[in-house]
Design a protein around this motif. Sequence first.
Motif, PDB file in Angstrom:
ATOM      1  N   LEU A  44      11.494   3.091  -2.711  1.00 17.91           N
ATOM      2  CA  LEU A  44       9.573   3.116  -2.637  1.00 17.91           C
ATOM      3  C   LEU A  44       9.424   2.478  -1.759  1.00 17.91           C
ATOM      4  O   LEU A  44      10.292   1.305  -1.999  1.00 17.91           O
ATOM      5  N   GLU A  45       8.455   2.904  -0.813  1.00 16.62           N
ATOM      6  CA  GLU A  45       8.389   1.584   0.194  1.00 16.62           C
ATOM      7  C   GLU A  45       8.308   0.560  -0.115  1.00 16.62           C
ATOM      8  O   GLU A  45       7.853  -0.286  -1.278  1.00 16.62           O
ATOM      9  N   TYR A  46       8.368  -0.582   0.399  1.00 15.07           N
ATOM     10  CA  TYR A  46       8.583  -2.104   0.121  1.00 15.07           C
ATOM     11  C   TYR A  46       8.923  -2.419  -1.066  1.00 15.07           C
ATOM     12  O   TYR A  46       8.853  -3.487  -0.747  1.00 15.07           O
ATOM     13  N   ALA A  89       8.894  16.403   0.912  1.00 12.82           N
ATOM     14  CA  ALA A  89       7.687  16.109  -0.242  1.00 12.82           C
ATOM     15  C   ALA A  89       7.962  14.440  -0.415  1.00 12.82           C
ATOM     16  O   ALA A  89       9.050  13.835  -1.013  1.00 12.82           O
ATOM     17  N   ASP A  90       7.140  13.627  -0.108  1.00 12.13           N
ATOM     18  CA  ASP A  90       6.684  12.190  -1.012  1.00 12.13           C
ATOM     19  C   ASP A  90       6.950  11.948  -2.167  1.00 12.13           C
ATOM     20  O   ASP A  90       6.792  12.774  -3.042  1.00 12.13           O
ATOM     21  N   ASN A  91       7.555  10.654  -2.921  1.00  8.73           N
ATOM     22  CA  ASN A  91       7.738  10.024  -4.654  1.00  8.73           C
ATOM     23  C   ASN A  91       8.285  11.021  -4.509  1.00  8.73           C
ATOM     24  O   ASN A  91       7.599  10.947  -6.541  1.00  8.73           O
ATOM     25  N   VAL A  92       9.593  12.049  -4.959  1.00 10.85           N
ATOM     26  CA  VAL A  92       9.646  13.207  -5.943  1.00 10.85           C
ATOM     27  C   VAL A  92      10.762  12.470  -6.826  1.00 10.85           C
ATOM     28  O   VAL A  92      10.172  13.125  -7.797  1.00 10.85           O
ATOM     29  N   ALA A 130       1.344  -1.230   0.170  1.00 12.62           N
ATOM     30  CA  ALA A 130      -0.142   0.089  -0.613  1.00 12.62           C
ATOM     31  C   ALA A 130       0.981   1.390   0.120  1.00 12.62           C
ATOM     32  O   ALA A 130       2.092   1.167   0.093  1.00 12.62           O
ATOM     33  N   MET A 131       0.573   2.079  -0.135  1.00 10.07           N
ATOM     34  CA  MET A 131       0.665   3.354  -0.683  1.00 10.07           C
ATOM     35  C   MET A 131       1.488   4.173   0.690  1.00 10.07           C
ATOM     36  O   MET A 131       0.858   6.100  -0.153  1.00 10.07           O
ATOM     37  N   ASN A 132       1.855   3.687   1.301  1.00 11.62           N
ATOM     38  CA  ASN A 132       2.032   4.667   3.116  1.00 11.62           C
ATOM     39  C   ASN A 132       3.742   5.294   2.630  1.00 11.62           C
ATOM     40  O   ASN A 132       4.054   4.584   2.635  1.00 11.62           O
ATOM     41  N   LEU A 173       3.647  16.954   2.285  1.00 14.09           N
ATOM     42  CA  LEU A 173       3.036  16.829   0.925  1.00 14.09           C
ATOM     43  C   LEU A 173       3.021  14.823   0.528  1.00 14.09           C
ATOM     44  O   LEU A 173       4.178  14.418   0.654  1.00 14.09           O
ATOM     45  N   ASP A 174       2.038  14.402   0.399  1.00 13.91           N
ATOM     46  CA  ASP A 174       2.006  12.991  -0.156  1.00 13.91           C
ATOM     47  C   ASP A 174       0.596  12.620  -0.656  1.00 13.91           C
ATOM     48  O   ASP A 174       0.472  11.315  -1.050  1.00 13.91           O
ATOM     49  N   HIS A 175       0.025  13.979  -1.620  1.00  8.60           N
ATOM     50  CA  HIS A 175      -0.917  13.410  -2.081  1.00  8.60           C
ATOM     51  C   HIS A 175      -0.903  13.617  -3.373  1.00  8.60           C
ATOM     52  O   HIS A 175       0.228  12.613  -3.475  1.00  8.60           O
ATOM     53  N   TRP A 176      -1.993  13.534  -4.854  1.00  8.87           N
ATOM     54  CA  TRP A 176      -2.082  13.614  -5.471  1.00  8.87           C
ATOM     55  C   TRP A 176       0.049  14.422  -6.117  1.00  8.87           C
ATOM     56  O   TRP A 176       0.059  15.810  -6.084  1.00  8.87           O
ATOM     57  N   LYS A 177       0.662  13.188  -7.126  1.00 10.83           N
ATOM     58  CA  LYS A 177       1.674  14.520  -7.515  1.00 10.83           C
ATOM     59  C   LYS A 177       1.700  15.179  -8.221  1.00 10.83           C
ATOM     60  O   LYS A 177       2.127  16.698  -7.639  1.00 10.83           O
ATOM     61  N   GLU A 178       0.362  15.455  -9.002  1.00 11.85           N
ATOM     62  CA  GLU A 178       0.225  16.971  -9.782  1.00 11.85           C
ATOM     63  C   GLU A 178      -0.360  18.112  -9.282  1.00 11.85           C
ATOM     64  O   GLU A 178      -0.224  18.766  -9.768  1.00 11.85           O
TER      65      GLU A 178
HETATM   66 MG   LIG Z   1       3.821   8.514  -0.673  1.00 10.22          MG
END
Ligand SMILES: [Mg+2]
Length: 214
Positions: free
Chosen positions: A198-200, A168-171, A39-41, A140-145
């Motif tokens: 990336l998580e896991y 910011a996550d997932n950059v 899951a995207m934690n 910040l960890d919502h929709w990347k756009e």
């Molecule tokens: Mg994230």
Amino acid sequence: TRTTRPQRLLKAVQDRAIRGNPKSVISVIDHYCRNQEWAMNVGDEKGFILDSVVSELNPQTVLELGTYCGYSAVRIGRLLHSGARLLTLEFNPDYAAVAREVISWAGLENTVQLVEGASGDWIPRLREHFGIHTFDFIFLDHWKEGYLADIKLLEECRLLRKGTVLLADNVVCPGAPDYLEYVRKSPLYDSRYFKSHLEYTKAEDGLEKSVYLG
Ligand SMILES: [Mg+2]
Ligand SMILES: CCCNc1ncnc2c1ncn2[C@@H]1O[C@H](/C=C/CNC(=O)c2cc(-c3ccc(F)cc3)cc(O)c2O)[C@@H](O)[C@H]1O
């Protein structure tokens, strides 16, 4: 009808985690997502970086964009000192319902307040509605756009002050290229990339930490 992924994650928390123990909620979710269902934690590896940024800053007012199941709200909330508050915005009612349960199971309902709705609608109303002047820390960890529009909205609404830290996550994965370009080029920010995974998984991802210079 079938349960949803967030509902199955919540069941794992309720079955396996110790009520009132945020650390056990975090480890149950990480174990479940690593061994049973991804899951995207933000996860444990990037979560350790998040922990160090929060611990060093010791923020009183925190904003999170994108609660999802509440994993990072619990991660951040458990580190806040008495009187400090985390406001977390989530616009999907099903995810919000799961997150409220996870936050409550961790015993953080007095520290973490989940606000249901879209960041773009709520950010302009946070001051009048919650009596907030500025934020010390923003995750910040919502929709990347949506990262770039929301950081600009936070500037416009004067919710940032000299020294406000944005993480910011997932950059890298899924990526937020327009956001990255903005914070790295703008004279308003001092920005730094924390390389991780990336998580896991073994895929590269990372967090961008940007200090608002005001
Ligand atoms: Mg994230
Ligand atoms: C445009 C902004 C809209 N404003 C918003 N206001 C409030 N809540 C918002 C929201 N946008 C999205 N949300 C909520 O945030 C959450 C969205 C998170 C989006 N995250 C991702 O897409 C993501 C995706 C991955 C991912 C990475 C690799 C892969 F193969 C598959 C997925 C990893 C992550 O760590 C992620 O964070 C949801 O709960 C959603 O309902």
